[in-house]
Design an enzyme around this catalytic site. Structure first.
Site, PDB file in Angstrom:
ATOM      1  N   GLN A  84      -2.531   9.476  -2.656  1.00  0.00           N
ATOM      2  CA  GLN A  84      -3.642   8.991  -1.889  1.00  0.00           C
ATOM      3  C   GLN A  84      -4.392   7.758  -2.563  1.00  0.00           C
ATOM      4  O   GLN A  84      -3.743   7.104  -3.367  1.00  0.00           O
ATOM      5  CB  GLN A  84      -4.386   9.986  -1.170  1.00  0.00           C
TER       6      GLN A  84
ATOM      7  N   THR B 267      -8.345  12.327   3.517  1.00  0.00           N
ATOM      8  CA  THR B 267      -7.493  13.416   3.435  1.00  0.00           C
ATOM      9  C   THR B 267      -8.513  14.376   2.974  1.00  0.00           C
ATOM     10  O   THR B 267      -9.591  14.378   2.514  1.00  0.00           O
ATOM     11  CB  THR B 267      -6.039  13.098   2.457  1.00  0.00           C
TER      12      THR B 267
ATOM     13  N   THR C 217       5.903   8.703   6.849  1.00  0.00           N
ATOM     14  CA  THR C 217       5.814   8.787   8.698  1.00  0.00           C
ATOM     15  C   THR C 217       6.522   7.741   9.263  1.00  0.00           C
ATOM     16  O   THR C 217       6.754   7.710  10.526  1.00  0.00           O
ATOM     17  CB  THR C 217       4.483   8.949   9.015  1.00  0.00           C
TER      18      THR C 217
ATOM     19  N   LYS D 194       2.244  -6.105  -5.790  1.00  0.00           N
ATOM     20  CA  LYS D 194       2.784  -6.835  -4.638  1.00  0.00           C
ATOM     21  C   LYS D 194       2.066  -8.382  -4.225  1.00  0.00           C
ATOM     22  O   LYS D 194       2.027  -8.743  -3.148  1.00  0.00           O
ATOM     23  CB  LYS D 194       2.364  -5.970  -3.271  1.00  0.00           C
TER      24      LYS D 194
ATOM     25  N   ALA E  20       1.841  12.641   0.531  1.00  0.00           N
ATOM     26  CA  ALA E  20       1.987  11.320  -0.479  1.00  0.00           C
ATOM     27  C   ALA E  20       3.801  10.948  -0.391  1.00  0.00           C
ATOM     28  O   ALA E  20       4.509  11.640   0.091  1.00  0.00           O
ATOM     29  CB  ALA E  20       1.861  11.591  -1.922  1.00  0.00           C
ATOM     30  N   GLY E  21       3.861   9.773  -0.418  1.00  0.00           N
ATOM     31  CA  GLY E  21       5.087   9.049  -0.384  1.00  0.00           C
ATOM     32  C   GLY E  21       5.163   8.087  -1.663  1.00  0.00           C
ATOM     33  O   GLY E  21       4.615   7.007  -1.376  1.00  0.00           O
ATOM     34  N   HIS E  22       5.675   8.383  -2.675  1.00  0.00           N
ATOM     35  CA  HIS E  22       5.632   7.356  -3.918  1.00  0.00           C
ATOM     36  C   HIS E  22       7.000   6.601  -4.005  1.00  0.00           C
ATOM     37  O   HIS E  22       8.049   7.508  -4.392  1.00  0.00           O
ATOM     38  CB  HIS E  22       5.255   7.981  -5.159  1.00  0.00           C
TER      39      HIS E  22
ATOM     40  N   ASP F 109      -0.987   4.176  -1.126  1.00  0.00           N
ATOM     41  CA  ASP F 109       0.308   3.301  -0.817  1.00  0.00           C
ATOM     42  C   ASP F 109       0.349   1.837  -1.674  1.00  0.00           C
ATOM     43  O   ASP F 109       0.730   0.678  -1.467  1.00  0.00           O
ATOM     44  CB  ASP F 109       0.707   2.959   0.579  1.00  0.00           C
ATOM     45  N   GLU F 110      -0.697   2.055  -2.950  1.00  0.00           N
ATOM     46  CA  GLU F 110      -0.894   0.841  -3.633  1.00  0.00           C
ATOM     47  C   GLU F 110      -0.002   0.439  -4.508  1.00  0.00           C
ATOM     48  O   GLU F 110       0.344  -0.714  -5.119  1.00  0.00           O
ATOM     49  CB  GLU F 110      -2.190   1.101  -4.467  1.00  0.00           C
ATOM     50  N   GLY F 111       1.132   1.328  -4.536  1.00  0.00           N
ATOM     51  CA  GLY F 111       2.376   1.062  -5.589  1.00  0.00           C
ATOM     52  C   GLY F 111       2.352   1.993  -6.914  1.00  0.00           C
ATOM     53  O   GLY F 111       2.862   1.714  -7.711  1.00  0.00           O
ATOM     54  N   LYS F 112       1.586   3.245  -6.541  1.00  0.00           N
ATOM     55  CA  LYS F 112       1.397   4.065  -7.658  1.00  0.00           C
ATOM     56  C   LYS F 112       2.789   4.650  -8.157  1.00  0.00           C
ATOM     57  O   LYS F 112       2.893   4.667  -9.594  1.00  0.00           O
ATOM     58  CB  LYS F 112       0.422   5.234  -7.118  1.00  0.00           C
TER      59      LYS F 112
ATOM     60  N   GLY G 198       7.354  -7.380  -7.897  1.00  0.00           N
ATOM     61  CA  GLY G 198       8.306  -7.041  -7.144  1.00  0.00           C
ATOM     62  C   GLY G 198       8.449  -5.265  -7.168  1.00  0.00           C
ATOM     63  O   GLY G 198       7.614  -4.689  -8.024  1.00  0.00           O
TER      64      GLY G 198
HETATM   65  P1  GDP Z   1       2.470   4.497  -3.615  1.00  0.00           P
HETATM   66  O1  GDP Z   1       2.317   5.548  -2.328  1.00  0.00           O
HETATM   67  O2  GDP Z   1       1.235   4.130  -3.978  1.00  0.00           O
HETATM   68  O3  GDP Z   1       3.326   5.095  -4.586  1.00  0.00           O
HETATM   69  O4  GDP Z   1       3.057   3.329  -2.686  1.00  0.00           O
HETATM   70  P2  GDP Z   1       4.273   3.526  -1.677  1.00  0.00           P
HETATM   71  O5  GDP Z   1       5.434   3.668  -2.542  1.00  0.00           O
HETATM   72  O6  GDP Z   1       4.154   4.180  -0.445  1.00  0.00           O
HETATM   73  O7  GDP Z   1       4.267   1.840  -1.210  1.00  0.00           O
HETATM   74  C1  GDP Z   1       4.514   0.896  -1.883  1.00  0.00           C
HETATM   75  C2  GDP Z   1       5.752   0.004  -1.733  1.00  0.00           C
HETATM   76  O8  GDP Z   1       5.596  -1.236  -2.108  1.00  0.00           O
HETATM   77  C3  GDP Z   1       7.127   0.704  -1.851  1.00  0.00           C
HETATM   78  O9  GDP Z   1       7.968   0.503  -1.032  1.00  0.00           O
HETATM   79  C4  GDP Z   1       7.130  -0.072  -3.228  1.00  0.00           C
HETATM   80  O10 GDP Z   1       8.591  -0.264  -3.369  1.00  0.00           O
HETATM   81  C5  GDP Z   1       6.602  -1.417  -2.865  1.00  0.00           C
HETATM   82  N1  GDP Z   1       6.173  -2.172  -4.109  1.00  0.00           N
HETATM   83  C6  GDP Z   1       5.658  -1.922  -5.214  1.00  0.00           C
HETATM   84  N2  GDP Z   1       5.101  -2.582  -6.054  1.00  0.00           N
HETATM   85  C7  GDP Z   1       5.591  -4.016  -5.418  1.00  0.00           C
HETATM   86  C8  GDP Z   1       5.651  -5.179  -5.634  1.00  0.00           C
HETATM   87  O11 GDP Z   1       4.713  -5.658  -6.592  1.00  0.00           O
HETATM   88  N3  GDP Z   1       6.170  -5.986  -4.876  1.00  0.00           N
HETATM   89  C9  GDP Z   1       6.775  -5.683  -3.515  1.00  0.00           C
HETATM   90  N4  GDP Z   1       7.259  -6.607  -2.887  1.00  0.00           N
HETATM   91  N5  GDP Z   1       6.784  -4.447  -3.205  1.00  0.00           N
HETATM   92  C10 GDP Z   1       6.262  -3.467  -4.392  1.00  0.00           C
HETATM   93  P1  IMO Z   2       0.180   7.998  -1.092  1.00  0.00           P
HETATM   94  O1  IMO Z   2       0.033   9.054  -2.034  1.00  0.00           O
HETATM   95  C1  IMO Z   2      -1.516   6.443   2.592  1.00  0.00           C
HETATM   96  C2  IMO Z   2      -3.867   9.450   5.294  1.00  0.00           C
HETATM   97  C3  IMO Z   2      -3.230   9.651   6.537  1.00  0.00           C
HETATM   98  C4  IMO Z   2      -4.375   9.930   7.440  1.00  0.00           C
HETATM   99  C5  IMO Z   2      -5.288  10.488   6.118  1.00  0.00           C
HETATM  100  C6  IMO Z   2      -5.165  12.195   6.394  1.00  0.00           C
HETATM  101  O2  IMO Z   2       1.583   7.739  -0.633  1.00  0.00           O
HETATM  102  O3  IMO Z   2      -0.632   6.696  -1.361  1.00  0.00           O
HETATM  103  P2  IMO Z   2      -3.459  13.875   5.546  1.00  0.00           P
HETATM  104  O4  IMO Z   2      -2.174  14.340   6.199  1.00  0.00           O
HETATM  105  O5  IMO Z   2      -3.582  13.854   4.109  1.00  0.00           O
HETATM  106  O6  IMO Z   2      -4.683  15.014   6.205  1.00  0.00           O
HETATM  107  O7  IMO Z   2      -3.783  12.772   6.358  1.00  0.00           O
HETATM  108  O8  IMO Z   2      -4.774  10.242   5.095  1.00  0.00           O
HETATM  109  N1  IMO Z   2      -2.903   9.454   4.080  1.00  0.00           N
HETATM  110  C7  IMO Z   2      -2.110   8.507   3.293  1.00  0.00           C
HETATM  111  N2  IMO Z   2      -2.143   7.272   3.425  1.00  0.00           N
HETATM  112  N3  IMO Z   2      -0.972   7.052   1.614  1.00  0.00           N
HETATM  113  C8  IMO Z   2      -0.876   8.330   1.451  1.00  0.00           C
HETATM  114  O9  IMO Z   2      -0.297   8.770   0.256  1.00  0.00           O
HETATM  115  C9  IMO Z   2      -1.813   9.099   2.320  1.00  0.00           C
HETATM  116  N4  IMO Z   2      -1.578  10.473   2.318  1.00  0.00           N
HETATM  117  C10 IMO Z   2      -2.549  10.680   3.185  1.00  0.00           C
HETATM  118  O10 IMO Z   2      -2.422   8.514   6.808  1.00  0.00           O
HETATM  119  O11 IMO Z   2      -4.817   8.688   7.593  1.00  0.00           O
HETATM  120 MG    MG Z   3       2.765   5.838  -0.472  1.00  0.00          MG
END
Ligand code: GDP
Ligand code: IMO
Ligand code: MG
Length: 442
Positions: free
Chosen positions: A232, A247, A309, A339, A47-49, A21-24, A424
């Site tokens: 991840q 994972t 989730t 962020k 994953a949730g991007h 969830d780093e913002g990939k 942002g």
């Molecule tokens: P990913 O799994 O690495 O793609 O990251 P996620 O989408 O799960 O979580 C990142 C969240 O931060 C998302 O809601 C993005 O829209 C948001 N985001 C990404 N970059 C930034 C940023 O620089 N600032 C802010 N405020 N939000 C950001």
């Molecule tokens: P993105 O790509 C954050 C975590 C789960 C749990 C562990 C194992 O959006 O960064 P799993 O269902 O993969 O067997 O769960 O890994 N996890 C994540 N945490 N971002 C994700 O994906 C994740 N995918 C799995 O919360 O701790």
């Molecule tokens: Mg994510």
């Protein structure tokens, strides 16, 4: 639009430097217009991007974020595990949003298939008394990879060979029923119906199924550029993460080669994505976790709730030893700090600059066991906050001085350049530093 650049710095991996969830998604979407292909190499719909294009929000789970750019081919590599129902549901959503999925998606014939019984099996380890619960996403990811490594899994290509699929499927189902019985899981699954459903979906996706390793290698030989999109993060990698709270796939850079079927020599750059702080979803050790009001403030400002989730993410401070560890495992050429704007209101910003382990200070050692990581006493340096809005800043020089000092400290302490800062969620809320290694890789 795919660029077809024919330069030597062609193919890059963009992956998570922390616990996901780093913002990939945002970063991959931003850069994808300079690439012809975006390929996923591991993970699945755990994953949730998130990608914002103007006010429209997309959450990509299984399909590479690159599909949102017209003309970019999205490849689901052999290392990914595919839940067919989740795949078609995501395809439908994208089609409804006007994306030409049929011509922009390729699916590996060697990827393993997640079945509903994989989710059932997951309950065995997650919900049973006396077992360590990992806090998984409950998507059947781990059990599907177990079958893969156990050499009894079913791959996409098998779905199209009725003679072999039938017996493979029946054997796998028998295994699962035996397990369920032994572990007292009373869940009635209609195995025959699942099989029919999967056969129907298989026919639908058949035109998209390819030998994607061959396709990627051929495309690269033709000078096309590939961006490998990690899911991840490195600390969730099956080997290098905080095992067993990880994972089940190889999220680190090495996984891109095995998970896409491309040689290491094809990779020209490796980019780590990290938040300006750190979060984690699910259980497991977390040395720089902030359990006080500061952590709550970050969760609120950063909207730190899982995109898959909806679970609140645990929040904490940037962890230098952790980043040095993931930089070493991956060989980051450049870091992207996302962020930054979330920290705008803080009076001071703590950074974990070292670990005290058994009274000894270390800055680049990651204990292998949970107990070891739990015994870490984080050592913090507190930097003055900038108390100025940075949202949308696109020029490093225009950042407040204290924010610049913060980024400079991260760069100096981790030993990796910060080539880009995200201010942002939207595409234009980003700054790439001119002259950086990153700018040369794009
Ligand atoms: P990913 O799994 O690495 O793609 O990251 P996620 O989408 O799960 O979580 C990142 C969240 O931060 C998302 O809601 C993005 O829209 C948001 N985001 C990404 N970059 C930034 C940023 O620089 N600032 C802010 N405020 N939000 C950001
Ligand atoms: P993105 O790509 C954050 C975590 C789960 C749990 C562990 C194992 O959006 O960064 P799993 O269902 O993969 O067997 O769960 O890994 N996890 C994540 N945490 N971002 C994700 O994906 C994740 N995918 C799995 O919360 O701790
Ligand atoms: Mg994510």
């Amino acid at each position: 639009m795919g660029s077809n650049h024919n330069n030597s710095m062609s193919n890059i991996i963009v992956l998570g430097a922390q616990w996901g969830d780093e913002g990939k998604g945002k970063i991959v979407d931003l850069f994808s217009d300079r690439f012809d292909i975006v390929a996923r190499y591991q993970g699945g719909h755990n994953a949730g991007h998130t990608v914002y294009i103007g006010p429209t929000k997309y959450v990509l789970k299984l399909i590479p974020s690159g599909i949102l750019r017209k003309g970019v081919l999205a490849v689901i590599g052999n290392g990914v595990v595919i839940d067919l129902a989740a795949l078609v549901s995501e395809m439908d959503q994208l089609e409804a949003a006007g994306i030409d999925v049929a011509s922009q998606l390729a699916i590996s014939n060697r990827a393993h298939v997640i079945f509903p019984f994989h989710r059932m099996v997951e309950k065995m380890s997650e919900a049973r008394e006396g077992r360590t619960s990992i806090g998984t996403t409950s998507r059947g990811i781990g059990p599907c990879y177990e079958d893969k490594i156990g050499r009894r899994g079913i791959r996409i290509a098998d779905l199209f060979e009725a003679d072999s699929f039938g017996p493979l499927y029946d054997t796998l189902c028998e295994d699962k029923q035996t397990l369920a019985k032994a572990f007292g899981i009373h869940e009635t699954l209609d195995y025959a119906e699942i099989r029919r459903q999967y056969e129907t979906i298989a026919e639908r996706i058949k035109p998209l199924v390819r030998d994607t390793s061959w396709l990627l290698n051929k495309s690269m030989r033709e000078g096309k550029r590939v961006l490998f999109e990690g899911a991840q993060g490195t600390m969730l990698d099956i080997d290098h993460g905080t095992y067993p709270f990880v994972t089940s796939s190889s999220a680190a850079a090495g996984g891109a080669c095995t998970g896409a079927g491309v040689p290491p020599t094809a990779i020209n750059g490796i980019i780590g994505v990290s938040k300006a702080y750190i979060t984690r979803v699910g259980a497991g050790p977390f040395p720089s976790e902030s359990l006080d009001a500061m952590g709550d403030l970050i969760r609120k400002r950063g909207n730190e709730f899982g995109s898959v989730t909806g679970r609140p993410r645990r929040c904490g401070w940037f962890d230098v030893p952790l980043l040095k560890y993931t930089a070493a495992v991956n060989g980051f050429d450049s870091l992207i700090i996302t962020k930054l704007d979330v920290l705008d209101e803080l009076d001071e910003v703590p950074v974990c600059i070292g670990y005290k382990i058994n009274g000894k200070l270390t800055t680049d050692e990651m204990p292998a066991t949970n107990r070891g990581i739990e015994s870490i006493e984080p050592v913090y340096e507190r930097l003055p906050g900038w108390k100025t809005e940075t949202r949308g800043v696109t020029d490093f020089d225009k950042l407040p001085d204290a924010a610049k000092r913060y980024i400079d400290l991260l760069e100096a302490q981790t030993g990796v350049e910060v080539g880009c800062v995200s201010t942002g969620p939207e595409r234009n809320e980003t700054l790439v530093r001119p002259g950086s290694k990153l700018s040369k890789l794009l």
